[in-house]
Design a protein around this motif. Structure first.
Motif, PDB file in Angstrom:
ATOM      1  N   HIS A  59       0.824  -1.197   0.000  1.00 25.81           N
ATOM      2  CA  HIS A  59       0.000   0.000   0.000  1.00 25.81           C
ATOM      3  C   HIS A  59       0.863   1.254   0.000  1.00 25.81           C
ATOM      4  O   HIS A  59       1.995   1.249   0.484  1.00 25.81           O
ATOM      5  N   CYS A  60       0.317   2.301  -0.567  1.00 26.26           N
ATOM      6  CA  CYS A  60       0.994   3.598  -0.622  1.00 26.26           C
ATOM      7  C   CYS A  60       1.270   4.099   0.790  1.00 26.26           C
ATOM      8  O   CYS A  60       0.406   4.038   1.661  1.00 26.26           O
ATOM      9  N   LEU A  73      -1.304  -0.639  -3.903  1.00 23.38           N
ATOM     10  CA  LEU A  73      -0.388  -0.428  -5.022  1.00 23.38           C
ATOM     11  C   LEU A  73      -0.449  -1.637  -5.960  1.00 23.38           C
ATOM     12  O   LEU A  73      -0.487  -2.774  -5.491  1.00 23.38           O
ATOM     13  N   VAL A 133       4.118  -2.451  -9.670  1.00 24.38           N
ATOM     14  CA  VAL A 133       4.886  -1.291  -9.203  1.00 24.38           C
ATOM     15  C   VAL A 133       6.166  -1.780  -8.531  1.00 24.38           C
ATOM     16  O   VAL A 133       6.132  -2.726  -7.735  1.00 24.38           O
ATOM     17  N   CYS A 170       1.931   6.212  -4.277  1.00 23.20           N
ATOM     18  CA  CYS A 170       1.157   6.102  -5.503  1.00 23.20           C
ATOM     19  C   CYS A 170       1.405   7.355  -6.347  1.00 23.20           C
ATOM     20  O   CYS A 170       1.993   8.335  -5.877  1.00 23.20           O
TER      21      CYS A 170
END
Length: 241
Positions: free
Chosen positions: A49-50, A57, A61, A68
């Protein structure tokens, strides 16, 4: 007086380890305190997660990408936001019971869920509960952020400072306001006392637009703090600003 009343209420409600009955959410028999293992798993947000807004995410990535695209373009004032999950079922039920129905026995369970989910590779020096105005505390009977912070502190060993921040101006409830109005509503609402902290974690129950957390993060950074994290049970699914 308020603390004594809260202690008496907790005694009447019982502590989680005394629990013997059905899960509060699914109503199925549970051997664990208040929530069964299935419902505990349903509350968690898996994956990467960001660090800015806790949005998921994509798997493609790169691992060194911490924000993000939106948070890269417009970073939040805090350095990291950590939550257990999004504010969707069954979170609204639990938060409402804890915050408005005064089911204080949920605090240790929710705090343990949050503590188990946190990345504590670089732990903060202190936990700071988001303050509420004395009038709101009088109406509600307690500050849910303080209850959570106290229990998270027990789980993690991180000290709690409930006097660093104060809410000095009573304002309309944030939940009834738009994002822009929330930010204007909070101007001059908080004060910070002198301190020597460098790395702190703000703790609240739910992060919605991030207006309150953002205002407090800026106040702490302006007071000399170098790194501010925000910890909460959950966040709304719309992107925080």
């Amino acid at each position: 007086m308020v603390k004594g009343w809260l202690a008496k209420a907790r005694g009447l409600l019982g502590e989680p380890h005394d629990w013997c009955g059905d899960c509060l959410l699914c109503r199925q028999p549970s051997e664990e305190a208040l929530l069964c293992s299935y419902c505990r798993m349903a509350l968690r947000q898996e994956g990467r997660h960001c660090h800015g807004c806790a949005a998921p995410l994509p798997e493609l990535v790169p691992l060194d990408r911490l924000l993000c695209g939106r948070c890269q373009r417009r970073p939040p004032p805090w350095q990291r936001l950590q939550v257990i999950g999004d504010y969707r079922a069954p979170w609204p039920v639990l938060v409402s019971r804890f915050k408005y129905s005064r089911q204080w026995q949920l605090a240790p369970v929710l705090a343990q869920l949050l503590s188990d989910h946190l990345d504590l590779g670089d732990p903060p020096e202190v936990l700071i509960p988001v303050p509420i105005h004395w009038w709101r505390r009088l109406q509600r009977g307690f500050n849910q952020a303080e209850e959570l912070a106290r229990e998270v502190g027990r789980c993690t060993g991180i000290p709690v400072d409930g006097s660093l921040l104060r809410r000095i101006r009573h304002t309309p409830q944030q939940s009834r306001l738009s994002a822009g109005t929330r930010r204007r509503n909070l101007r001059g609402a908080f004060a910070v006392r002198s301190h020597h902290y460098q790395h702190v974690a703000l703790l609240d129950d739910v992060v919605t637009t991030g207006a309150t957390a953002g205002q407090l993060a800026r106040l702490l950074l302006n007071s000399g703090v170098a790194r501010v994290e925000v910890w909460a049970l959950c966040r709304t699914q719309r992107h925080l600003r």
